[in-house]
Design an enzyme around this catalytic site. Structure first.
Site, PDB file in Angstrom:
ATOM      1  N   ALA A   1       0.850  -1.186   0.000  1.00  0.00           N
ATOM      2  CA  ALA A   1       0.000   0.000   0.000  1.00  0.00           C
ATOM      3  C   ALA A   1       0.886   1.236   0.000  1.00  0.00           C
ATOM      4  O   ALA A   1       1.386   1.637   1.039  1.00  0.00           O
ATOM      5  CB  ALA A   1      -0.898  -0.014   1.232  1.00  0.00           C
ATOM      6  N   CYS A   2       1.089   1.834  -1.154  1.00  0.00           N
ATOM      7  CA  CYS A   2       2.075   2.906  -1.322  1.00  0.00           C
ATOM      8  C   CYS A   2       1.429   4.159  -1.915  1.00  0.00           C
ATOM      9  O   CYS A   2       0.256   4.158  -2.268  1.00  0.00           O
ATOM     10  CB  CYS A   2       3.207   2.435  -2.229  1.00  0.00           C
ATOM     11  SG  CYS A   2       3.935   0.856  -1.728  1.00  0.00           S
TER      12      CYS A   2
END
EC number: 3.4.13.19
Length: 533
Positions: free
Chosen positions: A2-3
């Protein structure tokens, strides 16, 4: 993972550099200690086996040296994430993306199947664990990066949706995977920046260019047939440009909590006057599905702007969990960009106005971005400072990763009483970084030059900076660039600069830790002294 990603074209950046940047955020409930390392050609595997998918790939025998930011604990693989190779090509991998059922029904993911009974295991495809390791050492331009990764996706497939950035001094490319074997890639306009949460982002794509001249678009060879056969183009009019976000992406309820608010805030910060961002009449709201993939900024974008947006917790809005606007419901409504489970932030800057051997900078931060600092390191070195490289799985304040984790945990519960100390630390270390880069540039520029050569180089640099036009003070072929970077004297100077940066960083980080620990200790609920009476 999750970036959050931001890409800045050379005409949109403050100094004419291409800049690619991404937060690496771990999954909920996980924290991944990271290391900043150099991988030498002799250390690069020739037979690569992924941990997650059990896939074995034979790699070429001529890898380039490169930097990477792997996990300290390799139980789930390398996860190299971000680096620059000795052709001055940068890569950031990956931004996990969303998709839809139509795409996965047409081209399923290639997932690992364990052995069962007499049936042998079936390896899966490639994924974030693998991308940097199997691509970056083998490409000499950003465009080549797209081509190599695209070919690997077509051959081996993938078990997840990902976005990947490649850059050199001239251009930036953004690749998005589509289903198990397909992909698209688009060149970032020079005058624009791109914002990417965990959602397929490209919103306009020229298939004719991608399947023809490939000036600004590339894709898998059968993409047009894939789209037509599976009825993926959702345009109402035949003249409407193809929109990959509609065709391959998602517009789910969870996107409106987790993804679109991040793009909204980044563009709200970089283009505050272009449109109305707040209130019922806003042109774009946190839940809007049509926030542009790329936009021209209202002013040039700096390294500090990038750090700010990638540290965002929706400051100045009712959605800030540390703020005083709104209420408890709104303050925890959306997923922040600067989050507790940040592993690292890498910002790769390729500067065309500096010599090839020292034009790349890899800015690094560890831990939760609202409470850390971003500082520069030169990637064209043979070793990295122990303060950033020797991260262990054991908690210790003796390395940069864990010091930042401890500081963030202390500051989170006392945001207002510690924020001034954090801001002073960020400003001081950021200024130190810029000053060190300038001093090192000067040292490299004068290395072995005659007086006439010094004058000519200074004139070229001044002309480039004054005109801010396309150009390169040291144009070279990729092979010439590699030869220039393999200068041991230059690498020694750059390594010394990196060590100086790390030493100063450690000193300032320990001062901040001491300060916030004192503040939090004084606020402990069991505090008591006789002067209370």
């Amino acid at each position: 993972m999750a970036c959050t990603t931001i890409l800045v074209g050379k005409d949109a950046s403050y100094d004419g550099s291409t800049i690619i940047a991404r937060n690496e955020d771990s999954a909920n409930g996980e924290f991944n200690p990271k290391r900043f390392i150099v991988v030498k050609p002799e250390e690069q595997p020739r037979e690569y086996k992924s941990v997650i998918s059990h896939l074995t790939i034979t790699l070429p025998d001529d890898p380039l040296q490169y930097t990477a930011v792997p996990n300290a604990d390799l139980k789930e693989g390398i996860w190299g994430e971000a680096g620059v190779n000795e052709a001055n090509v940068a890569m950031s991998a990956t931004e996990t993306l969303t998709t839809n059922e139509r795409v996965l029904g047409a081209d399923p993911f290639v997932e690992y199947t364990p052995a069962k009974g007499d049936e042998p295991e079936v390896p899966g495809g490639i994924g974030e664990e693998d991308f940097l390791t199997i691509v970056l050492p083998y490409v000499k331009t950003a465009r080549e990066g797209v081509q190599r990764l695209g070919a690997l996706l077509e051959e081996f497939g993938t078990y997840e949706m990902n976005g990947v950035a490649f850059s050199d001094s001239n251009e930036i490319w953004w690749l998005e995977t589509v289903g198990g074997h397909h992909w698209i890639a688009k060149r970032v306009p020079d005058e624009a920046y791109v914002t990417m949460p965990n959602q397929l982002g490209i919103d306009e794509f020229d298939l004719e260019d991608a399947l023809g001249d490939q000036e600004a678009h590339m894709c898998s060879e059968d993409l047009a047939e894939f789209i037509e056969t599976n009825h993926l183009d959702l345009a109402v009019e035949n003249t409407t440009p193809f929109n990959p976000r509609d065709a391959f992406g998602s517009h789910s309820d969870s996107d409106h909590v987790y993804n679109t608010p991040r793009a909204w805030y980044m563009q709200r910060f970089l283009n505050p006057y272009d449109e109305v961002w707040d209130g019922p009449d806003a042109d774009h709201k946190p839940t809007s599905d049509d926030i542009p993939w790329a936009r021209q900024p209202e002013r040039k974008v700096t390294i500090e702007d990038i750090k700010y947006v990638l540290s965002s917790h929706y400051q100045g809005t009712p959605f800030d969990p540390y703020g005083q606007l709104g209420d408890e419901r709104t303050r925890h409504m959306y997923r922040t960009i600067g989050i507790n489970r940040q592993s690292q932030l890498a910002v790769m800057q390729i500067r065309p106005y500096r010599p090839q051997a020292s034009r790349a900078i890899q800015w690094m931060a560890y831990g939760s971005n609202p409470f850390n600092t971003l500082v520069p390191f030169f990637p064209n070195v043979d070793t990295t400072p122990a303060y950033l490289e020797d991260t262990t799985t054991r908690v210790t304040s003796e390395n940069f990763y864990w010091a930042n984790r401890i500081i963030a945990a202390l500051c989170d519960g006392a945001f207002r009483s510690t924020s001034n100390a954090v801001e002073r630390y960020q400003e001081k270390t950021g200024a130190m970084g810029h000053r060190l880069v300038a001093a090192t540039d000067e040292q490299i520029a004068r290395l072995g030059l005659t007086a006439a050569e010094e004058a000519a180089q200074s004139a070229a640099e001044e002309e480039f900076e004054a005109d801010n036009v396309d150009g390169d003070v040291q144009p070279m072929t990729p092979d010439e660039t590699i030869a220039a970077l393999r200068n041991p004297e230059v690498r020694e100077i750059l390594a010394a600069a990196n060590q100086t940066m790390a030493d100063q960083l450690k000193e300032e980080t320990e001062k901040l830790l001491d300060s916030v620990l004192y503040t939090r200790s004084m606020e402990m609920k069991n505090g008591f002294h006789m002067s209370d009476f």
